[in-house]
Design an enzyme around this catalytic site. Structure first.
Site, PDB file in Angstrom:
ATOM      1  N   GLY A 185       0.651  -0.329   4.576  1.00 27.31           N
ATOM      2  CA  GLY A 185       0.877  -1.660   3.839  1.00 27.31           C
ATOM      3  C   GLY A 185      -0.211  -2.575   4.037  1.00 27.31           C
ATOM      4  O   GLY A 185      -0.225  -3.726   3.734  1.00 27.31           O
TER       5      GLY A 185
ATOM      6  N   GLY B 252       5.241   3.993   1.015  1.00 29.51           N
ATOM      7  CA  GLY B 252       5.958   2.859   1.436  1.00 29.51           C
ATOM      8  C   GLY B 252       6.125   1.998  -0.070  1.00 29.51           C
ATOM      9  O   GLY B 252       6.966   2.063  -0.848  1.00 29.51           O
ATOM     10  N   GLY B 253       5.158   0.987  -0.152  1.00 26.28           N
ATOM     11  CA  GLY B 253       5.119   0.103  -1.255  1.00 26.28           C
ATOM     12  C   GLY B 253       5.239   0.746  -2.740  1.00 26.28           C
ATOM     13  O   GLY B 253       6.062   0.268  -3.622  1.00 26.28           O
TER      14      GLY B 253
ATOM     15  N   HIS C 220       8.531   5.825  13.028  1.00 23.06           N
ATOM     16  CA  HIS C 220       7.653   5.088  12.287  1.00 23.06           C
ATOM     17  C   HIS C 220       7.183   4.117  12.974  1.00 23.06           C
ATOM     18  O   HIS C 220       7.349   3.397  13.758  1.00 23.06           O
ATOM     19  CB  HIS C 220       8.397   4.453  10.927  1.00 23.06           C
ATOM     20  CG  HIS C 220       7.466   4.043   9.908  1.00 23.06           C
ATOM     21  ND1 HIS C 220       6.909   2.739  10.142  1.00 23.06           N
ATOM     22  CD2 HIS C 220       7.254   4.462   8.689  1.00 23.06           C
ATOM     23  CE1 HIS C 220       6.224   2.347   9.079  1.00 23.06           C
ATOM     24  NE2 HIS C 220       6.491   3.408   8.189  1.00 23.06           N
TER      25      HIS C 220
ATOM     26  N   SER D 186      -0.575   3.851   2.387  1.00 21.42           N
ATOM     27  CA  SER D 186      -1.196   2.933   1.054  1.00 21.42           C
ATOM     28  C   SER D 186      -1.512   4.149  -0.182  1.00 21.42           C
ATOM     29  O   SER D 186      -2.305   4.039  -0.934  1.00 21.42           O
ATOM     30  CB  SER D 186      -2.263   2.196   1.121  1.00 21.42           C
ATOM     31  OG  SER D 186      -2.169   1.047   2.241  1.00 21.42           O
TER      32      SER D 186
ATOM     33  N   GLU E 146       0.575   9.041   9.538  1.00 17.09           N
ATOM     34  CA  GLU E 146       0.497   7.882   9.047  1.00 17.09           C
ATOM     35  C   GLU E 146      -0.679   6.902   9.783  1.00 17.09           C
ATOM     36  O   GLU E 146      -0.048   6.387  10.937  1.00 17.09           O
ATOM     37  CB  GLU E 146       1.625   7.140   9.035  1.00 17.09           C
ATOM     38  CG  GLU E 146       2.722   7.833   8.100  1.00 17.09           C
ATOM     39  CD  GLU E 146       3.517   6.814   7.401  1.00 17.09           C
ATOM     40  OE1 GLU E 146       3.763   6.983   6.141  1.00 17.09           O
ATOM     41  OE2 GLU E 146       4.058   5.884   8.117  1.00 17.09           O
TER      42      GLU E 146
ATOM     43  N   GLU F 265       6.285   0.950  12.325  1.00 19.07           N
ATOM     44  CA  GLU F 265       6.719  -0.199  12.289  1.00 19.07           C
ATOM     45  C   GLU F 265       7.903  -0.359  13.539  1.00 19.07           C
ATOM     46  O   GLU F 265       8.314  -1.340  14.201  1.00 19.07           O
ATOM     47  CB  GLU F 265       7.334  -0.774  11.072  1.00 19.07           C
ATOM     48  CG  GLU F 265       6.099  -1.028  10.211  1.00 19.07           C
ATOM     49  CD  GLU F 265       6.493  -0.803   8.370  1.00 19.07           C
ATOM     50  OE1 GLU F 265       7.725  -0.594   8.186  1.00 19.07           O
ATOM     51  OE2 GLU F 265       5.319  -0.770   7.898  1.00 19.07           O
TER      52      GLU F 265
ATOM     53  N   ASN G 274       9.718   5.583   1.532  1.00 23.51           N
ATOM     54  CA  ASN G 274      10.184   4.812   2.604  1.00 23.51           C
ATOM     55  C   ASN G 274      10.403   3.395   2.147  1.00 23.51           C
ATOM     56  O   ASN G 274       9.353   2.610   2.028  1.00 23.51           O
ATOM     57  CB  ASN G 274       9.365   4.953   3.819  1.00 23.51           C
ATOM     58  CG  ASN G 274       9.644   4.025   5.010  1.00 23.51           C
ATOM     59  OD1 ASN G 274      10.910   3.718   5.163  1.00 23.51           O
ATOM     60  ND2 ASN G 274       8.568   3.443   5.757  1.00 23.51           N
ATOM     61  N   TRP G 275      11.544   3.040   1.957  1.00 24.22           N
ATOM     62  CA  TRP G 275      11.806   1.658   1.229  1.00 24.22           C
ATOM     63  C   TRP G 275      11.716   0.675   2.247  1.00 24.22           C
ATOM     64  O   TRP G 275      11.682  -0.776   1.949  1.00 24.22           O
ATOM     65  CB  TRP G 275      13.210   1.588   0.458  1.00 24.22           C
ATOM     66  CG  TRP G 275      13.516   2.564  -0.564  1.00 24.22           C
ATOM     67  CD1 TRP G 275      12.406   3.377  -1.142  1.00 24.22           C
ATOM     68  CD2 TRP G 275      14.323   2.542  -1.467  1.00 24.22           C
ATOM     69  NE1 TRP G 275      12.946   3.825  -2.362  1.00 24.22           N
ATOM     70  CE2 TRP G 275      14.163   3.351  -2.718  1.00 24.22           C
ATOM     71  CE3 TRP G 275      15.627   1.895  -1.741  1.00 24.22           C
ATOM     72  CZ2 TRP G 275      14.851   3.548  -3.722  1.00 24.22           C
ATOM     73  CZ3 TRP G 275      16.515   1.958  -2.919  1.00 24.22           C
ATOM     74  CH2 TRP G 275      16.026   2.859  -3.802  1.00 24.22           C
ATOM     75  N   LYS G 276      11.949   0.760   3.639  1.00 24.90           N
ATOM     76  CA  LYS G 276      11.692  -0.179   4.642  1.00 24.90           C
ATOM     77  C   LYS G 276      13.034  -1.167   4.330  1.00 24.90           C
ATOM     78  O   LYS G 276      14.082  -0.698   4.036  1.00 24.90           O
ATOM     79  CB  LYS G 276      10.517  -0.931   4.538  1.00 24.90           C
ATOM     80  CG  LYS G 276       9.220  -0.073   4.632  1.00 24.90           C
ATOM     81  CD  LYS G 276       7.908  -0.536   4.861  1.00 24.90           C
ATOM     82  CE  LYS G 276       6.748   0.389   4.413  1.00 24.90           C
ATOM     83  NZ  LYS G 276       5.598   0.174   5.266  1.00 24.90           N
TER      84      LYS G 276
HETATM   85  C1  PEP Z   1       5.096   3.761   5.229  1.00 30.83           C
HETATM   86  O1  PEP Z   1       5.843   2.695   5.357  1.00 30.83           O
HETATM   87  O2  PEP Z   1       5.353   4.759   5.603  1.00 30.83           O
HETATM   88  C2  PEP Z   1       3.852   3.566   4.391  1.00 30.83           C
HETATM   89  C3  PEP Z   1       2.873   4.704   4.446  1.00 30.83           C
HETATM   90  O3  PEP Z   1       3.730   2.395   3.518  1.00 30.83           O
HETATM   91  P1  PEP Z   1       2.715   1.964   2.633  1.00 30.83           P
HETATM   92  O4  PEP Z   1       2.637   3.306   1.634  1.00 30.83           O
HETATM   93  O5  PEP Z   1       2.889   0.760   1.980  1.00 30.83           O
HETATM   94  O6  PEP Z   1       1.216   2.094   3.240  1.00 30.83           O
END
Ligand code: PEP
Length: 255
Positions: free
Chosen positions: A176, A237-238, A98, A216, A170, A100, A13-15
Site C-alpha cells: 500500500g 491490494g489496491g 496478512h 504494490s 509481502e 495488517e 485482497n480487497w481489505k
Molecule cells: C496486500 O494488501 O496484500 C497488498 C499487496 O496491497 P497493495 O497491492 O495495495 O500493496
C-alpha cells in the site's frame, strides 16, 4: 519442477473496501475481463460481501476467498468467523497472517499457524502471508525473519496439506506504499522461501507450492515481477479494486 507446472494464482485482497452492492458491481465487471485467464483468479473480500460475491461469480472462473478465519469450530469468540461458516457458503480460499492483521490486530505466528491448521482441516486453501519490515531489511535479517515465519506458520502442516497452501511473500514496506520490491528482490526472497520449504519438507513438495509476490503490484510492473522463476502469482491490494487493472495483472500471469 519448472514454473510452468505450478499453478499461477492472482488473488485480489480487497481489505476493508466495497459494500455488498459495490462488490457485485466490481465482480460483474471483472468476470468477463478474466474469462480467458490461464491462471487461477481469486477475489478475497470482506466477510459481509462473501455471499454476494459467491452468487455474482457463479458459473465464472473467479473464485472467492475470505480475509481471515478463526481456528475454533464455534464458541465465545465475539467478532470472529469460523472455517465451517466459510465452507458452508462456498468460500475456497482464505488470506491468513496478512501484515495488517499482524500490525494492527495482534496476529502472531502462533495464531497464524492455528488458523492455517484449522483452514486446512476444513478444506479451505490458506494464502499464508509472510514478509519483513523495512528496518528488518535494513538490518539485513530478511532471511532470518522469513525463515522463522515459514517454520512457525507452517508448524505441523503435513506434506499432504502443503499441497493446498499458497505462500504470499509481502514485504511490509511495499504494501500500500506504492514502493514495489524490484523483480530481483522479489525473486530472491521467493526462491529463499522455496529453499526453506525444501528443507522443511523436500524439494518436490517445495517445487509444487505456488509462491506469490504482493506489495504494490500493478498493471505496470506485473509483467516483470511475474517473469521471475519463483514468482508464481500475486496478492494484489489496491489494484484489485479496479477491474481493468486487476484484469491486466491476470493477463500478465496468463502468458
Ligand atoms: C496486500 O494488501 O496484500 C497488498 C499487496 O496491497 P497493495 O497491492 O495495495 O500493496
Amino acid at each position: 519442477m519448472d514454473k510452468a507446472k505450478r499453478k499461477a494464482i492472482i488473488a485480489g485482497n480487497w481489505k476493508m473496501n466495497k459494500t455488498p452492492k459495490e462488490a457485485k458491481e466490481l465482480l460483474t465487471a471483472i468476470a468477463p475481463l478474466v474469462a480467458d485467464a490461464d491462471c487461477e483468479v481469486i477475489a478475497c473480500v470482506p466477510y459481509v460481501d462473501l455471499a454476494t460475491a459467491i452468487e455474482a461469480t457463479a458459473g465464472t472462473n473467479v473464485k472467492i476467498g475470505a480475509e481471515n478465519c478463526h481456528w475454533a469450530a464455534s464458541g465465545a469468540f465475539t467478532g470472529e468467523i469460523s472455517t465451517g461458516m466459510l465452507k458452508e457458503i462456498g468460500v475456497e480460499y482464505v488470506v491468513l497472517g496478512h501484515s495488517e492483521r499482524r500490525q494492527y490486530f495482534g496476529e502472531t505466528d502462533e495464531t497464524v499457524n492455528k488458523r492455517t491448521k484449522a483452514a486446512l482441516a476444513a478444506g479451505l486453501k490458506p494464502i499464508v502471508c509472510v514478509g519483513e519490515l523495512l528496518w528488518e531489511r535494513e538490518c539485513n535479517i530478511t532471511e532470518e525473519v522469513i525463515a522463522r515465519q515459514i517454520k512457525l506458520d507452517l508448524w505441523d502442516v503435513t506434506e499432504e496439506e502443503l499441497k493446498n497452501v499458497v505462500i504470499a511473500y509481502e514485504p511490509v514496506w511495499a504494501i500500500g506504499t506504492g514502493k514495489t520490491a524490484t523483480a530481483e528482490q522479489a525473486e530472491e526472497v521467493c526462491a529463499f522461501i522455496r529453499a526453506q520449504l525444501a528443507k522443511l519438507y523436500n524439494q518436490d513438495a517445495a517445487d509444487a507450492v505456488t509462491i506469490q509476490y504482493g506489495g504494490s503490484m500493478n498493471d505496470g510492473n506485473a509483467d516483470e515481477l511475474l517473469s521471475k522463476v519463483n514468482v508464481d502469482g500475486g496478492l494484489i491490494g489496491g489494484a484489485s479494486l479496479v477491474a481493468e487493472k486487476f484484469a491486466a495483472i491476470v493477463k500478465a500471469a496468463s502468458k
